[in-house]
Design an enzyme around this catalytic site. Structure first.
Site, PDB file in Angstrom:
ATOM      1  N   ASP A 257       0.822  -1.207   0.000  1.00 27.04           N
ATOM      2  CA  ASP A 257       0.000   0.000   0.000  1.00 27.04           C
ATOM      3  C   ASP A 257       0.857   1.259   0.000  1.00 27.04           C
ATOM      4  OD1 ASP A 257      -2.326  -1.354  -0.013  1.00 27.04           O
ATOM      5  OD2 ASP A 257      -2.668  -1.258   2.148  1.00 27.04           O
ATOM      6  N   LYS A 279      -3.574   3.549  -2.763  1.00 23.10           N
ATOM      7  CA  LYS A 279      -4.732   4.388  -3.066  1.00 23.10           C
ATOM      8  C   LYS A 279      -4.378   5.801  -2.640  1.00 23.10           C
ATOM      9  CE  LYS A 279      -7.873   0.595  -1.912  1.00 23.10           C
ATOM     10  NZ  LYS A 279      -7.368  -0.234  -0.816  1.00 23.10           N
ATOM     11  N   GLY A 311       0.411  -0.082   9.315  1.00 22.57           N
ATOM     12  CA  GLY A 311      -0.164  -0.267  10.653  1.00 22.57           C
ATOM     13  C   GLY A 311      -0.565  -1.709  10.888  1.00 22.57           C
ATOM     14  N   ASP A 312      -1.770  -1.897  11.373  1.00 18.59           N
ATOM     15  CA  ASP A 312      -2.315  -3.235  11.569  1.00 18.59           C
ATOM     16  C   ASP A 312      -3.245  -3.533  10.396  1.00 18.59           C
ATOM     17  OD1 ASP A 312      -2.861  -5.483  13.752  1.00 18.59           O
ATOM     18  OD2 ASP A 312      -4.702  -5.035  12.664  1.00 18.59           O
ATOM     19  N   THR A 340      -0.601  -0.349  15.137  1.00 18.95           N
ATOM     20  CA  THR A 340      -1.474   0.604  14.468  1.00 18.95           C
ATOM     21  C   THR A 340      -1.020   2.038  14.751  1.00 18.95           C
ATOM     22  OG1 THR A 340      -3.795   1.052  14.008  1.00 18.95           O
ATOM     23  CG2 THR A 340      -3.205   0.781  16.325  1.00 18.95           C
ATOM     24  N   ALA A 341      -1.413   2.949  13.845  1.00 20.92           N
ATOM     25  CA  ALA A 341      -0.933   4.332  13.911  1.00 20.92           C
ATOM     26  C   ALA A 341      -1.227   4.975  15.266  1.00 20.92           C
ATOM     27  CB  ALA A 341      -1.564   5.151  12.783  1.00 20.92           C
ATOM     28  N   MET A 392      -7.538   9.021   8.944  1.00 24.38           N
ATOM     29  CA  MET A 392      -7.999   9.661   7.698  1.00 24.38           C
ATOM     30  C   MET A 392      -8.878  10.861   8.034  1.00 24.38           C
ATOM     31  SD  MET A 392      -8.884   6.147   5.636  1.00 24.38           S
ATOM     32  CE  MET A 392      -9.365   5.178   7.056  1.00 24.38           C
TER      33      MET A 392
END
Ligand code: SAH
Length: 473
Positions: A257, A279, A311-312, A340-341, A392
Site C-alpha cells: 500500500d 490508493k 499499521g495493523d 497501528t498508527a 484519515m
C-alpha cells in the site's frame, strides 16, 4: 535514529583461496612455524617446509606425510612455484628479509608477528570444515577477534560441517524436483531460517534429511499459493514484528500500500517482485477488485505473497474483502498483526490511550468512509466524554470539530495531531477541539496523520519531538 557512517575501508580483502595441491612454502621449524602449521595442515595444500631443524610436532606431521620437510637452510630458488609463503623462523629480522625477497617476486607472504612485512594476514578461524568463519580486525584489536572467535566456538556445534555436507547432498535432490531458483531459495530459507539460528544448525544430518523430505512431499502434493497479510506498522522498521520480517524475507511477491515506508520495503528480498497498489487520497487508485485479482493471479502461480498493509492490517485495512476472496478460492492465508498508527502516536507523545478514572473506552474512528466524510454517533461520543483517535481525519476535521461541539463537547479539550508517527519526519501539533479546524487549515500536514481527541502531549515528551525533528533535518 542514529545513523552510523563507516568511513573505514577494508585494507585486507577476506577471500578463501583454493589451495588444493598448491605449493605452500614455510620457512622455519620452531614454535612460530608450528603455530602457523596448525591451521595450514588442515588444508589440501602441498606444504613444503624448509628448515635445518624442526620441532617434535612438525616431525610428526612430516612422518604422517602432511608436510614435505627439506632439511637445510632456505635458498632463493625455494620460492619458485610457491603460491603462498610463510616466513616463520624464530628470528624477526630474518623473517622480514625473507618477506622482502618473496614480495619482490610478486608472491603472497606472511611474516610471523610482523604485520608491516606481510602482504596477507591469516585471520582467527572457527573451523567447522567445510564451514569456515574467518575473523579479522586488520590487527587493530586481536583481543576482540579472539573474543568473537571464542563466542562463535561455543555457539556453533561440532556437527556443523557434517550438516553442510548433508545439505549439499540434498540440494541435488531438491533441484530435480524444483527447477526454479527462486522456489529453491525459498525452500531452503524455510528450512533453515527460524527464530533461533542456533537451533536450526543443531539439527543432525539425519534430522535435516527428514525435514527436507517432509517438506518436499508437501511440495509435490500440488503447489498452491499462500498469502500473508502483514502489518507493516507505522513506518519505522524497528516497530515491525519478528513474524513480519520473516515473511518479508520469504516473499516471492510483495503487494503493498501507499503508506508502507521504503525502509520496511527494503527488508524484502531483492529477487522478490514488488507490486504497488496504493490508493492516493482523492487521486489515482487501484480498485479493490483489481487488488483481489492480483492476489488470485499470484496465488495461482503458486507464489508466496506478502500483502503488506500499513499499521495493523485489521484496522481500516479492508482485510476482510481480501480474505473473503481468498477463502472463496480456497487459498490459504494468515494474518500478521502490526502496530497501528494510534498506538505509535500515543507512545510517541507519552500518553495512555485508556486511563483509570478518565476513559473506560477508547475508539478508533475514521474521518472518511466510502461516501465521503464519515458520520458517527457524535452525541454519544460527546456525552461520554469519550477519547478517540481519528484516522484519515485531516480533511474531515472541521466537520468533526463542529459536530462534537454542537453535541455539547467542551471546546477546550486537548487535541493532538501526530503526523508521520514513528518516522524521522514525525510532526506533532498540540491544539484544542475549538481550534482544530483553524489549525488544520494553517498547518501544512501532508503525511499520514492521526488526530488524538482528548489527549494532550505529556510534558516530558516534548523535548523528544524537538530532537526527533532536529535529527530529521
Ligand atoms: N491500517 C492502518 C491504518 C490505515 S488507514 C493502521 O493500523 O495504522 C490510513 C490512516 O492511518 C492515515 O490516514 C492516518 O490517519 C493513519 N496513519 C497511518 N500511518 C500513520 C503514521 N505513520 N502516522 C500517523 N498516522 C498514520
Amino acid at each position: 535514529m542514529i545513523l552510523v557512517k563507516t568511513k573505514y575501508f577494508m585494507r585486507y580483502l577476506p577471500i578463501h583461496i583454493d589451495m588444493k595441491d598448491q605449493l605452500l612454502l614455510v620457512i622455519g621449524g620452531g614454535a612460530a612455524a608450528e603455530a602457523k602449521l596448525r591451521t595450514l595442515v588442515k588444508t589440501e595444500a602441498h606444504i613444503r617446509l624448509v628448515s635445518e631443524q624442526i620441532s617434535k610436532q612438525i616431525q610428526k606431521w612430516a612422518n604422517e606425510g602432511r608436510i614435505e620437510w627439506v632439511a637445510r637452510d632456505y635458498k632463493k630458488r625455494d620460492f619458485k612455484g610457491a603460491r603462498l609463503v610463510y616466513a616463520a623462523s624464530e628470528d624477526d629480522a630474518r623473517n622480514a628479509k625473507i618477506a622482502k625477497q618473496a614480495r619482490k617476486r610478486g608472491l603472497f607472504v606472511n611474516a610471523a608477528d610482523q604485520k608491516q612485512a606481510c602482504n596477507f594476514i591469516t585471520p582467527a578461524l572457527v573451523d567447522r570444515a567445510p564451514v569456515a568463519i574467518s575473523i579479522g580486525s586488520e590487527g587493530t584489536s586481536p583481543g576482540l577477534a579472539r573474543a568473537i572467535k571464542a563466542d562463535l566456538e561455543s555457539r556453533l556445534p561440532a556437527s556443523l560441517g557434517a550438516l553442510a555436507l548433508k545439505v549439499n547432498e540434498l540440494r541435488k535432490m531438491v533441484k530435480t524436483i524444483m527447477p526454479s531458483l527462486v522456489d529453491r531459495q525459498r525452500f531452503w530459507a524455510d528450512i533453515l531460517s527460524g527464530r533461533d539460528l542456533t537451533h536450526q544448525i543443531r539439527l543432525s544430518p539425519d534430522e535435516m534429511e527428514q525435514r527436507v523430505l517432509q517438506k518436499l512431499s508437501g511440495y509435490k502434493d500440488g503447489r498452491k499459493g499462500f498469502v500473508a497479510l502483514v502489518g507493516a506498522g507505522p513506518g519505522n522498521p524497528d516497530l515491525l514484528t519478528f513474524a513480519a520480517r520473516q515473511r518479508l524475507h520469504a516473499a516471492d511477491v510483495i503487494v503493498y500500500d501507499r503508506l508502507v515506508s521504503k525502509e520496511v520495503l527494503d527488508l524484502g528480498r531483492r529477487e522478490a517482485e514488488y507490486i504497488y497498489v496504493g490508493k492516493e487520497p482523492g487521486g489515482k487508485c487501484v480498485p479493490q477488485s483489481r487488488i483481489n485479482e492480483i492476489l488470485l493471479e499470484q496465488a495461482a502461480r503458486g507464489r508466496f505473497i506478502v500483502r503488506l498493509k500499513s499499521g495493523d492490517p485489521l484496522i481500516f485495512g479492508r482485510a476482510d474483502e481480501e480474505t473473503d476472496v481468498l477463502q472463496a478460492h480456497n487459498i490459504g492465508f494468515e494474518i500478521i498483526p502490526g502496530i497501528t498508527a494510534a498506538a505509535a502516536a500515543a507512545a510517541n507523545i507519552g500518553v495512555s490511550l485508556t486511563a483509570r478514572g478518565k476513559n473506560k473506552a477508547f475508539s478508533i474512528i475514521t474521518g472518511h468512509d466510502s461516501k465521503g466524510y464519515a458520520e458517527h454517533d457524535w452525541a454519544a461520543m460527546a456525552r461520554n466524554d469519550d477519547r478517540f483517535a481519528v484516522y484519515m481525519g485531516v480533511g474531515a476535521s472541521p466537520l468533526i470539530q463542529s459536530r462534537l461541539i454542537d453535541s455539547g463537547m467542551n471546546a477546550n479539550i486537548a487535541v493532538t495531531i501526530v503526523e508521520n508517527a514513528s518516522r524521522p519526519n514525525e510532526y506533532v501539533v498540540e491544539t484544542t477541539l475549538g481550534q482544530l479546524g483553524h489549525i488544520i487549515k494553517t498547518t501544512p500536514i501532508k503525511g499520514p496523520a492521526v488526530l488524538l481527541i482528548g489527549y494532550a502531549v505529556k510534558a516530558a515528551n516534548r523535548g523528544h519531538h524537538d530532537s526527533m525533528k532536529e535529527a530529521a533535518q
